[in-house]
Design a protein around this motif. Structure first.
Motif, mmCIF file in Angstrom:
data_model
loop_
_atom_site.group_PDB
_atom_site.id
_atom_site.type_symbol
_atom_site.label_atom_id
_atom_site.label_comp_id
_atom_site.label_asym_id
_atom_site.label_seq_id
_atom_site.Cartn_x
_atom_site.Cartn_y
_atom_site.Cartn_z
ATOM 1 N N THR A 86 0.848 -1.194 0.000
ATOM 2 C CA THR A 86 0.000 0.000 0.000
ATOM 3 C C THR A 86 0.880 1.238 0.000
ATOM 4 O OG1 THR A 86 -0.104 -0.014 2.422
ATOM 5 C CG2 THR A 86 -1.921 -1.080 1.249
ATOM 6 N N GLY A 87 0.306 2.331 -0.493
ATOM 7 C CA GLY A 87 0.993 3.610 -0.445
ATOM 8 C C GLY A 87 2.117 3.729 -1.454
ATOM 9 N N PRO A 88 2.651 4.959 -1.628
ATOM 10 C CA PRO A 88 3.696 5.225 -2.613
ATOM 11 C C PRO A 88 5.060 4.683 -2.175
ATOM 12 C CG PRO A 88 3.210 7.217 -1.394
ATOM 13 C CD PRO A 88 2.196 6.193 -0.939
ATOM 14 N N ASP A 89 5.188 3.381 -2.163
ATOM 15 C CA ASP A 89 6.413 2.710 -1.714
ATOM 16 C C ASP A 89 7.404 2.631 -2.877
ATOM 17 O OD1 ASP A 89 8.386 1.039 -0.789
ATOM 18 O OD2 ASP A 89 7.019 -0.450 0.065
ATOM 19 N N ALA A 90 8.249 3.654 -3.004
ATOM 20 C CA ALA A 90 9.183 3.718 -4.127
ATOM 21 C C ALA A 90 10.168 2.562 -4.110
ATOM 22 C CB ALA A 90 9.933 5.051 -4.097
ATOM 23 N N GLY A 91 10.578 2.131 -2.930
ATOM 24 C CA GLY A 91 11.554 1.044 -2.843
ATOM 25 C C GLY A 91 11.019 -0.254 -3.418
ATOM 26 N N ALA A 92 9.779 -0.598 -3.074
ATOM 27 C CA ALA A 92 9.187 -1.833 -3.585
ATOM 28 C C ALA A 92 8.957 -1.742 -5.090
ATOM 29 C CB ALA A 92 7.864 -2.118 -2.869
ATOM 30 N N LEU A 93 8.512 -0.564 -5.569
ATOM 31 C CA LEU A 93 8.304 -0.393 -6.999
ATOM 32 C C LEU A 93 9.631 -0.480 -7.742
ATOM 33 C CD1 LEU A 93 6.538 0.184 -9.440
ATOM 34 C CD2 LEU A 93 6.683 2.636 -8.887
ATOM 35 N N ARG A 94 10.662 0.118 -7.193
ATOM 36 C CA ARG A 94 11.978 0.069 -7.833
ATOM 37 C C ARG A 94 12.487 -1.371 -7.913
ATOM 38 N NH1 ARG A 94 15.607 3.960 -8.799
ATOM 39 N NH2 ARG A 94 14.380 5.419 -7.542
ATOM 40 N N GLN A 95 12.270 -2.146 -6.870
ATOM 41 C CA GLN A 95 12.694 -3.550 -6.877
ATOM 42 C C GLN A 95 11.978 -4.315 -7.990
ATOM 43 O OE1 GLN A 95 11.646 -5.696 -3.313
ATOM 44 N NE2 GLN A 95 12.962 -7.433 -3.785
ATOM 45 N N ALA A 96 10.672 -4.101 -8.112
ATOM 46 C CA ALA A 96 9.902 -4.788 -9.140
ATOM 47 C C ALA A 96 10.360 -4.390 -10.533
ATOM 48 C CB ALA A 96 8.412 -4.484 -8.962
ATOM 49 N N LEU A 97 10.566 -3.095 -10.740
ATOM 50 C CA LEU A 97 10.962 -2.606 -12.056
ATOM 51 C C LEU A 97 12.398 -2.988 -12.411
ATOM 52 C CD1 LEU A 97 9.270 0.908 -12.013
ATOM 53 C CD2 LEU A 97 8.762 -0.965 -13.593
ATOM 54 N N THR A 98 13.260 -3.056 -11.415
ATOM 55 C CA THR A 98 14.644 -3.457 -11.680
ATOM 56 C C THR A 98 14.705 -4.893 -12.171
ATOM 57 O OG1 THR A 98 15.552 -1.911 -10.049
ATOM 58 C CG2 THR A 98 16.928 -3.787 -10.661
ATOM 59 N N SER A 99 13.978 -5.794 -11.533
ATOM 60 C CA SER A 99 13.943 -7.186 -11.981
ATOM 61 C C SER A 99 13.389 -7.289 -13.399
ATOM 62 C CB SER A 99 13.087 -8.034 -11.033
ATOM 63 O OG SER A 99 13.694 -8.143 -9.772
ATOM 64 N N LEU A 100 12.353 -6.506 -13.676
ATOM 65 C CA LEU A 100 11.757 -6.528 -15.007
ATOM 66 C C LEU A 100 12.730 -5.977 -16.042
ATOM 67 C CD1 LEU A 100 9.147 -7.209 -16.530
ATOM 68 C CD2 LEU A 100 8.387 -4.860 -16.091
ATOM 69 N N ALA A 101 13.435 -4.918 -15.693
ATOM 70 C CA ALA A 101 14.399 -4.318 -16.625
ATOM 71 C C ALA A 101 15.556 -5.275 -16.930
ATOM 72 C CB ALA A 101 14.938 -3.011 -16.049
ATOM 73 N N VAL A 102 16.008 -6.009 -15.927
ATOM 74 C CA VAL A 102 17.085 -6.987 -16.147
ATOM 75 C C VAL A 102 16.613 -8.075 -17.104
ATOM 76 C CG1 VAL A 102 18.441 -8.806 -15.031
ATOM 77 C CG2 VAL A 102 18.273 -6.536 -13.975
ATOM 78 N N LEU A 103 15.368 -8.512 -16.940
ATOM 79 C CA LEU A 103 14.839 -9.519 -17.852
ATOM 80 C C LEU A 103 14.754 -8.964 -19.271
ATOM 81 C CD1 LEU A 103 13.649 -12.364 -18.133
ATOM 82 C CD2 LEU A 103 11.403 -11.370 -17.756
ATOM 83 N N TRP A 104 14.320 -7.723 -19.423
ATOM 84 C CA TRP A 104 14.276 -7.108 -20.752
ATOM 85 C C TRP A 104 15.674 -6.951 -21.325
ATOM 86 C CZ3 TRP A 104 10.923 -5.910 -24.517
ATOM 87 C CH2 TRP A 104 9.562 -6.035 -24.231
ATOM 88 N N ARG A 105 16.639 -6.675 -20.486
ATOM 89 C CA ARG A 105 18.024 -6.586 -20.967
ATOM 90 C C ARG A 105 18.487 -7.928 -21.524
ATOM 91 N NH1 ARG A 105 22.074 -6.613 -16.299
ATOM 92 N NH2 ARG A 105 21.604 -8.831 -16.569
#
Length: 205
Positions: A86-105
């Motif tokens: 819940t809430g604007p948790d930048a750390g959790a969002l960054r973790q999710a997006l980093t894993s996704l970006a590595v897969l796209w790489r």
């Protein structure tokens, strides 16, 4: 026991020749677009005849679908803390997006090729629609929770907003030469789409 779309019944999943076809496809996709890969190349890379190829897969697209199903779990890896939170948790969002970006790489050509071909290819469209729906469902539920708790402002319908975020994310990663460089910007954009100025300036840094 169910089989993947386009796959013929035959040897077990662990069969070495089937795996060799899949590995050949991975290698070829790292070098050139899906449209330029031929059945002959896939068969030659697996050291089998063209006719033998059709014992394992009925088309080039069936090979791609098998590869996509093999990485499906990775597409949502590390997204749980964000989607279930819940809430604007930048750390959790960054973790999710980093894993996704590595897969796209690592798998960008496969993913981009599949997305480009999906509109005219039902098996690929089904895969893409399933992945999108799974993410949109969970993100929409998160938006509803945050709005009900007063943590996010009212706005577009949760599923509409979640769909816009998913489409933006996919388009950005598909077009990036270095997906990991986009993570910071995606965190900021997605948080602002969801929360406006609700604590984003303190959470996204």
């Amino acid at each position: 026991m169910s089989t993947l779309p386009g796959r013929r019944r035959g040897p077990s999943k662990g069969d070495r020749r089937e795996q060799a076809i899949l590995e050949t496809a991975r290698v070829l996709l790292a070098r050139k677009p899906l449209a330029d890969i031929t059945i002959d190349e896939l068969a030659a890379g697996a050291e089998i005849s063209r006719s033998s190829f059709y014992f394992y897969f009925d088309s080039k697209i069936a090979v791609v679908v098998a590869l996509l199903h093999g990485i499906t779990g990775e597409l949502g890896r590390d997204a749980g803390p964000w989607l279930d939170g819940t809430g604007p948790d930048a750390g959790a969002l960054r973790q999710a997006l980093t894993s996704l970006a590595v897969l796209w790489r690592d798998q960008g050509r496969l993913l981009a090729g599949a997305l480009a071909a999906a509109p005219g290819c039902p098996p690929l469209a089904q895969w893409r629609d399933g992945m999108r729906a799974a993410h949109v469902d969970r993100l929409a539920a998160r938006i509803e929770r945050d709005r009900a708790a007063g943590l996010a402002p009212d706005g577009p319908a949760p599923r509409v907003l979640a769909g816009l975020i998913d489409d933006l994310r996919t388009a950005a990663l598909a077009g990036a030469s270095d997906p990991e460089e986009l993570v910071g910007d995606l965190v900021t954009v997605e948080l602002r789409m969801l929360y406006g100025d609700f604590g984003v300036s303190h959470s996204a840094g």
